[in-house]
Each structure stands twice: as structure tokens, then as C-alpha cells.
Design a protein around this motif. Structure first.
Motif, PDB file in Angstrom:
ATOM      1  N   GLU A 178       0.813  -1.216   0.000  1.00 12.38           N
ATOM      2  CA  GLU A 178       0.000   0.000   0.000  1.00 12.38           C
ATOM      3  C   GLU A 178       0.842   1.259   0.000  1.00 12.38           C
ATOM      4  OE1 GLU A 178      -2.499  -0.284   3.361  1.00 12.38           O
ATOM      5  OE2 GLU A 178      -3.887  -1.720   2.466  1.00 12.38           O
ATOM      6  N   ARG A 179       2.032   1.194   0.618  1.00 10.19           N
ATOM      7  CA  ARG A 179       2.871   2.391   0.731  1.00 10.19           C
ATOM      8  C   ARG A 179       3.666   2.679  -0.531  1.00 10.19           C
ATOM      9  NH1 ARG A 179       3.055   0.388   6.079  1.00 10.19           N
ATOM     10  NH2 ARG A 179       4.776  -1.007   5.611  1.00 10.19           N
ATOM     11  N   GLN A 180       3.597   1.812  -1.521  1.00  7.39           N
ATOM     12  CA  GLN A 180       4.319   2.030  -2.765  1.00  7.39           C
ATOM     13  C   GLN A 180       3.459   2.825  -3.743  1.00  7.39           C
ATOM     14  OE1 GLN A 180       5.318  -1.900  -4.017  1.00  7.39           O
ATOM     15  NE2 GLN A 180       7.020  -2.105  -2.577  1.00  7.39           N
ATOM     16  N   THR A 181       4.107   3.715  -4.478  1.00  3.40           N
ATOM     17  CA  THR A 181       3.395   4.580  -5.416  1.00  3.40           C
ATOM     18  C   THR A 181       3.070   3.819  -6.695  1.00  3.40           C
ATOM     19  OG1 THR A 181       4.608   6.457  -4.533  1.00  3.40           O
ATOM     20  CG2 THR A 181       3.505   6.758  -6.645  1.00  3.40           C
ATOM     21  N   VAL A 182       1.788   3.793  -7.055  1.00  6.43           N
ATOM     22  CA  VAL A 182       1.370   3.119  -8.292  1.00  6.43           C
ATOM     23  C   VAL A 182       1.567   4.078  -9.460  1.00  6.43           C
ATOM     24  CG1 VAL A 182      -0.529   2.026  -9.505  1.00  6.43           C
ATOM     25  CG2 VAL A 182      -0.317   1.743  -7.036  1.00  6.43           C
ATOM     26  N   LEU A 183       2.367   3.669 -10.448  1.00  9.09           N
ATOM     27  CA  LEU A 183       2.620   4.511 -11.619  1.00  9.09           C
ATOM     28  C   LEU A 183       1.767   4.072 -12.804  1.00  9.09           C
ATOM     29  CD1 LEU A 183       6.492   4.812 -11.343  1.00  9.09           C
ATOM     30  CD2 LEU A 183       4.773   6.460 -10.615  1.00  9.09           C
ATOM     31  N   HIS A 184       1.649   2.792 -13.014  1.00  7.37           N
ATOM     32  CA  HIS A 184       0.779   2.276 -14.063  1.00  7.37           C
ATOM     33  C   HIS A 184       0.419   0.839 -13.712  1.00  7.37           C
ATOM     34  CE1 HIS A 184       4.611   0.626 -15.249  1.00  7.37           C
ATOM     35  NE2 HIS A 184       5.062   1.813 -15.559  1.00  7.37           N
ATOM     36  N   HIS A 185      -0.481   0.262 -14.433  1.00  2.95           N
ATOM     37  CA  HIS A 185      -1.059  -1.008 -14.029  1.00  2.95           C
ATOM     38  C   HIS A 185      -0.736  -2.148 -14.992  1.00  2.95           C
ATOM     39  CE1 HIS A 185      -3.394   0.863 -10.793  1.00  2.95           C
ATOM     40  NE2 HIS A 185      -3.602   1.862 -11.636  1.00  2.95           N
ATOM     41  N   TRP A 186       0.194  -1.910 -15.942  1.00  2.00           N
ATOM     42  CA  TRP A 186       0.484  -3.030 -16.835  1.00  2.00           C
ATOM     43  C   TRP A 186       1.613  -3.901 -16.293  1.00  2.00           C
ATOM     44  CZ3 TRP A 186       0.602   2.063 -18.697  1.00  2.00           C
ATOM     45  CH2 TRP A 186       1.848   2.664 -18.722  1.00  2.00           C
ATOM     46  N   GLY A 187       2.154  -3.530 -15.142  1.00  2.00           N
ATOM     47  CA  GLY A 187       2.978  -4.446 -14.368  1.00  2.00           C
ATOM     48  C   GLY A 187       4.332  -4.783 -14.931  1.00  2.00           C
ATOM     49  N   ILE A 188       5.007  -3.870 -15.632  1.00  2.00           N
ATOM     50  CA  ILE A 188       6.345  -4.156 -16.146  1.00  2.00           C
ATOM     51  C   ILE A 188       7.382  -3.534 -15.219  1.00  2.00           C
ATOM     52  CG2 ILE A 188       5.527  -4.274 -18.527  1.00  2.00           C
ATOM     53  CD1 ILE A 188       6.754  -1.510 -18.962  1.00  2.00           C
ATOM     54  N   ASP A 189       8.635  -4.013 -15.367  1.00  2.00           N
ATOM     55  CA  ASP A 189       9.760  -3.489 -14.592  1.00  2.00           C
ATOM     56  C   ASP A 189      10.497  -2.457 -15.430  1.00  2.00           C
ATOM     57  OD1 ASP A 189       8.975  -5.344 -12.786  1.00  2.00           O
ATOM     58  OD2 ASP A 189      10.615  -6.751 -13.160  1.00  2.00           O
ATOM     59  N   GLU A 190      10.814  -1.311 -14.809  1.00  2.00           N
ATOM     60  CA  GLU A 190      11.489  -0.231 -15.529  1.00  2.00           C
ATOM     61  C   GLU A 190      12.510   0.442 -14.621  1.00  2.00           C
ATOM     62  OE1 GLU A 190       8.093   1.665 -18.414  1.00  2.00           O
ATOM     63  OE2 GLU A 190       7.760   1.778 -16.252  1.00  2.00           O
ATOM     64  N   ASP A 191      13.603   0.886 -15.219  1.00  2.19           N
ATOM     65  CA  ASP A 191      14.564   1.789 -14.579  1.00  2.19           C
ATOM     66  C   ASP A 191      14.539   3.083 -15.373  1.00  2.19           C
ATOM     67  OD1 ASP A 191      15.225  -0.067 -12.708  1.00  2.19           O
ATOM     68  OD2 ASP A 191      17.119  -0.666 -13.633  1.00  2.19           O
ATOM     69  N   VAL A 192      14.171   4.183 -14.717  1.00  6.13           N
ATOM     70  CA  VAL A 192      14.007   5.469 -15.398  1.00  6.13           C
ATOM     71  C   VAL A 192      15.090   6.410 -14.888  1.00  6.13           C
ATOM     72  CG1 VAL A 192      12.392   7.288 -16.015  1.00  6.13           C
ATOM     73  CG2 VAL A 192      11.526   5.024 -15.388  1.00  6.13           C
ATOM     74  N   PHE A 193      15.981   6.852 -15.781  1.00  8.24           N
ATOM     75  CA  PHE A 193      17.109   7.700 -15.406  1.00  8.24           C
ATOM     76  C   PHE A 193      16.793   9.164 -15.702  1.00  8.24           C
ATOM     77  CE2 PHE A 193      19.017   3.597 -15.736  1.00  8.24           C
ATOM     78  CZ  PHE A 193      20.035   3.596 -14.801  1.00  8.24           C
ATOM     79  N   GLY A 194      17.105  10.012 -14.744  1.00  6.49           N
ATOM     80  CA  GLY A 194      16.977  11.457 -14.918  1.00  6.49           C
ATOM     81  C   GLY A 194      18.276  12.147 -14.574  1.00  6.49           C
ATOM     82  N   ILE A 195      18.594  13.225 -15.306  1.00  5.02           N
ATOM     83  CA  ILE A 195      19.846  13.965 -15.077  1.00  5.02           C
ATOM     84  C   ILE A 195      19.541  15.460 -15.069  1.00  5.02           C
ATOM     85  CG2 ILE A 195      22.026  14.651 -16.165  1.00  5.02           C
ATOM     86  CD1 ILE A 195      22.591  11.873 -16.875  1.00  5.02           C
ATOM     87  N   TYR A 196      20.161  16.151 -14.123  1.00  6.27           N
ATOM     88  CA  TYR A 196      20.078  17.612 -14.085  1.00  6.27           C
ATOM     89  C   TYR A 196      21.491  18.139 -13.869  1.00  6.27           C
ATOM     90  CZ  TYR A 196      18.862  22.357 -12.733  1.00  6.27           C
ATOM     91  OH  TYR A 196      18.773  23.722 -12.674  1.00  6.27           O
ATOM     92  N   ARG A 197      21.843  19.198 -14.612  1.00  6.17           N
ATOM     93  CA  ARG A 197      23.196  19.736 -14.476  1.00  6.17           C
ATOM     94  C   ARG A 197      23.186  21.249 -14.508  1.00  6.17           C
ATOM     95  NH1 ARG A 197      26.998  17.876 -19.180  1.00  6.17           N
ATOM     96  NH2 ARG A 197      28.482  18.876 -17.773  1.00  6.17           N
ATOM     97  N   GLU A 198      24.147  21.799 -13.804  1.00  9.77           N
ATOM     98  CA  GLU A 198      24.467  23.227 -13.881  1.00  9.77           C
ATOM     99  C   GLU A 198      25.972  23.320 -14.041  1.00  9.77           C
ATOM    100  OE1 GLU A 198      22.968  25.571 -10.694  1.00  9.77           O
ATOM    101  OE2 GLU A 198      20.862  25.054 -11.065  1.00  9.77           O
ATOM    102  N   GLY A 199      26.409  23.527 -15.268  1.00 11.67           N
ATOM    103  CA  GLY A 199      27.850  23.551 -15.536  1.00 11.67           C
ATOM    104  C   GLY A 199      28.453  22.185 -15.298  1.00 11.67           C
TER     105      GLY A 199
END
Length: 692
Positions: free
Chosen positions: A278-299
Motif C-alpha cells: 500500500e505504501r508504494q506509489t502506483v505509476l501504471h497497471h500493466w505491471g512491467i519493470d522499468e529503470d528510469v534515469f533522470g539527469i540535471y546539471r548546472e555547468g
């Protein structure tokens, strides 16, 4: 007389030396340094001309042969020439790198996939200065299923090739420990170590409360144990929904066969797992495994983050911070992916990236081979996956802002401390020292180190006092500080500030040590005196003094405001030093009890000691046993039993106080010396080598 103008030749006869020295011939081509550079340039040009156009790995080296950078290329000749060609790569960091590069090596591989694997191995081997290294990986926890006939699940930070099955690393230590706790409550798997498992003769408390099947002593169905282990593994892999579906089906089967007790047990397990899900955030319901990478930079400052999605639910995150990197985002992300998926890690169905990589197809092929199923690496352009990527990018940006805010807060805290205590330098690296002892025995010292206001536990040190016996806080502090500076001189690494736990006397000892090493003008030093009770302790309300800070060349102490950040930092480092010293002292006392009480008895070795503890269950029960009861232990005769009883009687006074008193109280209020026998074995604990 000398001529007035030095450029004007003097008149009159000139007398030269009687010995004619040959004039130094001019060096052709300039000075020796330019000759070396010219020679190195010729060697590089020859190598470039002979470099293959096949895919492979290149290593850029300095004059001493040290590897500075490891990279991969689809065409080695084209890629390496870009580094050495004038204006080939205009990035500042590359220009700075190439000032140090004097040579290079190449390794041709059969394919880009092999180059990808080899690049990661060489980065781990050489640890180049200009490559990204995920040094934070060691601080993340992993779960491990041991390689044993009856496996157990443990939490570890080290991943070794011992046949075990690893899961993680997990970004949240609290989340992993919570999952392990649920597993131990829900699935009856063993939790004891292998040594305890081998030596048990009866089931433990875990069996009594139905949290273990008791395979150490009882006949257990391996198939049933395997089912529980498989369910726990699914929970660690994030396959919560699939696990719950299987357990509900099993519960219904038991209920249909009127096996209501078994069905009720499975129902309770399902409910416990559902609370975690219950404490996990539901993102979608098709039940696949994903690794989502994000990058932020300043110089050159970069924040990278990965959202770990398992079964359509966001289970955890993991992040890294990099500084002084001017390489483009796709190169940084390429290095990050190579190292992130190099260890024992669960590979998902999809790897979502913020930029498109040239070798995305190669990476997909490599990850698919390791996983045994298809894994796709791509940059989404629209739809739900793009919104998921935007979430990762927002998290990276917020993490970057939070980190920069924390850095500014720490800088402000350190500057506040410098101003209020009148220090010469900003105390970026602080060290605090404390002394603990028990009745003048087991005297130990502790050193804790804070860097930029945060504890650096790899720099903690503990000391066993060697130069004298007995209780002398000043002499103990002198020895600890002297040994610390001897190491600092060897390593040429010094702190900015010493914080001494104590009053003016301890401060003077520290100043004397600094004076001996001629570091009085380099290292600032203060002492922090603990609060003390001002009124009668028997009164209803106890009034305590303020924390007092003693500084050199000042008679009265400095009393910092109660809620100031400077006082908060000093008290924090002092309490950490006190905790670390007490922990070491407690460990030595534990060793003394377990080793000296039984091992110092002539005729009692490791085998008989284990037999005694196995028979009685604890040292306390051995002390309560009579000589006739001790004789009943296998391998003991009446004479040895009488000797054991006599020895334990001599130790009764010390052991009673040790077991009844709080460890902190034992340090604050030493025992009466009359309570300890003169030949107390606990006082003769072998000297252990202190980390210093």
C-alpha cells in the motif's frame, strides 16, 4: 675600478684564466624538455597512423604510464585522433586532460558489445581520474540469499562471488530493512548464522514463535521450505502483485479442502504483505519493470537519479552527484549505465533514458543476454513513458537543489562556528577525542572525524592506551593525540580543528602536543566541557549548567547560545566521540568476560568452554551452578569442576556489577577497587592492536 656602465667594455689589459674550459655546445632544437615533448609527439603520431579503425577501447596515459581516461569507440582511429588533433575537442576538461596525456594504448575488440564490457572492467581496474566512478555503490544495501542447504536472507553491503543470490543495491536502507522484517514475520525461514546452525542441539525461540521451521534440529520438508524461500525472493524482486495472486490462489485451495487453519495463516501473510504494498506509489497497471534515469546539471555539477519501478510500482530511488565534469550528458550517462549494470543487479524490461545513446542497441543486446529475456534501452518521445521520464528529471532537479542547499547550510554552520570561537580557519575537517576507562583498566581513546559538518566513519579511529597502566585522563589524552599527530606527519594530512572532550586541563594537554609538533599555528584547538548539576540532585527540578567551550589564551569559557548551530555541531561531534569510545570499551569488557572468565581457567579450552555454554545456555547459569552440576557436563571431571567453581566465586563481585550496571554508568562511576580481586583476570586482557 668597475665601469659605470655594465654594457661598456673595460679598457686596459685583460687577464684570462690559466685553464681554458670548453664552451658548452648549444643544444640543437632547444632545451631538453622540448626535445622530450617532440619525441613523445612523434611517437603519438606514429601510433595514430597505425591505430585500427575497428571498435575497441583506448587508454590515455600520462608520462609515468598512469591511466588517466578509459573510453570506447566504434572506430578507434577516428575517436583517438579527435583528442590529439588541434581543436579536435574544445571542451575545457578535455583540454586540461590532454595537457597531461603523453601516450595512449588501444585494445581492439570483436564488437561494440565486447568493448562495452571491457571498458567497465578497465575502469574498475585502473580507477582513472577522469572517468565517472559510482563510488557511492558501496554505501547501498543489498539483500542476499545464502548458498546453503537451508538458505537464509541477510542484508549486506559487500557483493562477493560466494554462490549467493543478491538483490539490489536498494536506494533506501529503511525500505529494504522493512521488507526483510516483513519476510521474517511472514515466511518461516531461518535467521541464525551458519556457525549457530551447525552447533544447535535444540530449536531456538524463533521456532517457538513460529517464525522458523527449525531445520537445524528437526526434520523439515525441503519442498515446503523452498516454497517459502521462493515467495520471499519474489517480494525482494518487487513482484508483489504476482506473489499476492499466488498466495490468494493457495489460500482458496486450502479453504476448498476445509483446511481452514492453513488458509488462515496464508490470509495473515497476505494482509502483512498488502500493508507494505500500500505504501508504494502506483505509476501504471500493466505491471512491467522499468529503470528510469533522470539527469540535471548546472555547468560541471551534475545530479543523476534512477527511479526503480517494479511491477508498475515505484519501489525505490537511487542517486549520484558528480562535480567538475564538462563532458556531454550522453557520455556521462553512458559511463553511468555501464557501471550501474555491471554488478549483481536486477535487470528490468525497459531502461528509459533522457537522451539517445549511439550504442543503445548494443546495450539492449547485452542486458537482454544477462537477463535471459528482452530488455529495451530507449528514449521515449510521447505518452506515459515520457511523463515517467519527466518525473525522473524533476526528481534529479529537486535533489540537486536540496544538495546545494545542504552545502550552503553546512558552510554557514562552519562559518558561524569560526566566528563565535575566533578560529583562524573555517573548520572543514574537525576531529574530536574522548577517553573512557573502567576502574583504570581497559583505558581507550576515540577519534571521530567530521568533514564539512558530516561524520566520516571511515576516518574514525580507536586507541588502546599502551604507555602506562591505571587511570590518568591527561596522560591518556596526551598519548592519543601524540599518536594521532605522528600518523598525520607520516600521511601529511592534518585537521583544521581539534575538539577535546573535557575542560581546561584537557585543552592544555592538547596544546602541549601541538607545541611539540610545531603545529600550534596550523591546527585550532578547543575543549567542550559537559553540563553539570548546579543544585541539589534530590530536588524535584534539576538545574544544569550550560555547555562551556574553552579556547586558548582565554581565561573564562565561551557559553554559546543554547539553540545556536555552532553549539549543535560541537555537541554532536562530542557525543559521537563519547559513543564511539564507550562502544570500544564495552567490546573490550565483553571480550574479557567471555575470554577471561572461562579461558583463564587451567584445563578449560575452546572445546570445554563450548560444552559448558551449550549445556547451561549462558555464563550466568554456569555461575549459578554447583560443582556437582558442572561435573555433569561431558568432558569434565570433579577436580576441574571444583576449579571452575572456585574461579567463578572469585569473579562474582566484578561480574555482578558488570551485568547489572548500565555501560554508560560504569564509565561515569568506577567500581570500588576492593570489589575486584588483585589477580583479576579481566584486568589482564591481552593488548589488542588499536587502529591508529
Amino acid at each position: 675600478m668597475l665601469p659605470e656602465d655594465e654594457n661598456e667594455k673595460p679598457t686596459g689589459p685583460q687577464y684570462g684564466s690559466l685553464i681554458e674550459y670548453p664552451k658548452e655546445a648549444p643544444t640543437p632544437g632547444g632545451n631538453p624538455e622540448s626535445l622530450i615533448l617532440e619525441h613523445e609527439s612523434n611517437v603519438v603520431d606514429q601510433k595514430l597512423a597505425a591505430t585500427s579503425t575497428e571498435p575497441g577501447i583506448y587508454l590515455l596515459r600520462d608520462r609515468a604510464g598512469k591511466v588517466l581516461y578509459v573510453g570506447k569507440a566504434k572506430s578507434l582511429r577516428t575517436r583517438v585522433r579527435a583528442y590529439f588533433r588541434e581543436g579536435g575537442d574544445g571542451r575545457y576538461q578535455v583540454r586540461f586532460l590532454m595537457k597531461r596525456v603523453r601516450d595512449f594504448d588501444t585494445i581492439v575488440t570483436a564488437s561494440e558489445k565486447e568493448a562495452l564490457i571491457l571498458e567497465n572492467n578497465l575502469i574498475k581496474q585502473y580507477k582513472p581520474r577522469y572517468n565517472i566512478r559510482l563510488k557511492d555503490d558501496k554505501s547501498y544495501l543489498s539483500a542476499k540469499i545464502t548458498n546453503h542447504a537451508w538458505p537464509r536472507i541477510t542484508v549486506t553491503r559487500k557483493i562477493v562471488k560466494d554462490g549467493g543470490h543478491y538483490f539490489g543495491p536498494f536506494g533506501s536502507a529503511d525500505g529494504l530493512r522493512e521488507t526483510i522484517d516483513v519476510i521474517r514475520k511472514v515466511f518461516p525461514l531461518r535467521t541464525c548464522t551458519d556457525a549457530v546452525f551447525r552447533n544447535r542441539s535444540r530449536p531456538c525461540l524463533e521456532y517457538q514463535i513460529k517464525r522458523c521451521l527449525g531445520p537445524c534440529c528437526l526434520p523439515v520438508d525441503r519442498e515446503e521450505y523452498g516454497r517459502h524461500l521462493h515467495a520471499a525472493q519474489m517480494l525482494l524482486e518487487g513482484k508483489n502483485l504476482e506473489l499476492l495472486r499466488e498466495m490468494r490462489d493457495l489460500m482458496k485451495n486450502h479453504a476448498s479442502r476445509l483446511e481452514f487453519e492453513q488458509a488462515a495463516r496464508i490470509r495473515d501473510r497476505v494482509r502483512a504483505i498488502e500493508k507494505t504494498v500500500e505504501r508504494q506509489t502506483v505509476l501504471h497497471h500493466w505491471g512491467i519493470d522499468e529503470d528510469v534515469f533522470g539527469i540535471y546539471r548546472e555547468g560541471g555539477y551534475i545530479e543523476a537519479i534512477v527511479l526503480i519501478v517494479r511491477g508498475g510500482k515505484l519501489t525505490s530511488t537511487q542517486g549520484w552527484s558528480f562535480q567538475d565534469l564538462e563532458f556531454p550528458v550522453h557520455e556521462i550517462l553512458s559511463d553511468l549505465l555501464t557501471q550501474y549494470y555491471s554488478g549483481a543487479r536486477n535487470i528490468p524490461d525497459e531502461v528509459i533514458l533522457p537522451v539517445e545513446l549511439e550504442d543503445a542497441a548494443v546495450r539492449s543486446e547485452l542486458l537482454s543476454e544477462r537477463r535471459g529475456k528482452k530488455c529495451e534501452v530507449f528514449q521515449p518521445q510521447r505518452g506515459e513513458k515520457l511523463r515517467l521520464l519527466e518525473m525522473a528529471m524533476d526528481n534529479a532537479r529537486l535533489s540537486f537543489a536540496s544538495r546545494r542547499d545542504n552545502e550552503k547550510t553546512r558552510e554557514k554552520m562552519l562559518e558561524d562556528l569560526r566566528v563565535k570561537l575566533g578560529l583562524r580557519n573555517s573548520p572543514k575537517r574537525m576531529e574530536c577525542y574522548d577517553i573512557s576507562n573502567l576502574q583504570g583498566s581497559m583505558v581507550v581513546g576515540s577519534q571521530v572525524t567530521f568533514d564539512e559538518g558530516e561524520p566520516q566513519k571511515n576516518l574514525y579511529r580507536r586507541y588502546r592506551i599502551r604507555s602506562f597502566e591505571g587511570q590518568d585522563d591527561f596522560a591518556s589524552m596526551y598519548e592519543v593525540l601524540k599518536r594521532r599527530l605522528e600518523r598525520a606527519v607520516r600521511e601529511n594530512e592534518y585537521p583544521d580543528l581539534w575538539v577535546i572532550d573535557g575542560g581546561k586541563g584537557q585543552l592544555n594537554v592538547a596544546l602541549e602536543v601541538l607545541r611539540e609538533f610545531k603545529l600550534l599555528d596550523q591546527i585550532d584547538c578547543v575543549s567542550l566541557a559537559k553540563q553539570h548539576v548546579l543544585n541539589d540532585r534530590r530536588e524535584k527540578e534539576v538545574t544544569k549548567s550550560e555547555e562551556r567551550v574553552f579556547v586558548p589564551r582565554r581565561k573564562d569559557p565561551i557559553v554559546l547560545p543554547k539553540n545556536s548551530t555552532a553549539l549543535f555541531l560541537l555537541v554532536r561531534i562530542r557525543d559521537e566521540a563519547h559513543r564511539f569510545a564507550i562502544t570500544y570499551n564495552r567490546e573490550l569488557r565483553r571480550r574479557a568476560r567471555l575470554r577471561s572468565v572461562l579461558d583463564d581457567i587451567e584445563g578449560v579450552g575452546p572445546v570445554r568452554r563450548r560444552a559448558l555454554l551449550r549445556h547451561f545456555g549462558s555464563l550466568k547459569r554456569i555461575r549459578e551452578a554447583t560443582a556437582d552440576e558442572i561435573v555433569a557436563v561431558k568432558g569434565l571431571n570433579r577436580e576441574l569442576a571444583a576449579e571452575i567453581r572456585r574461579h567463578l566465586d572469585e569473579m562474582t563481585a566484578l561480574l555482578d556489577v558488570e551485568e547489572s550496571a548500565d555501560p554508560a554508568d560504569q564509565l561515569a562511576f568506577p567500581l570500588d577497587s576492593s570489589a575486584i580481586p588483585a589477580d583479576n583476570p579481566a584486568a589482564r586482557v591481552n593488548e589488542t592492536t588499536a587502529r591508529d
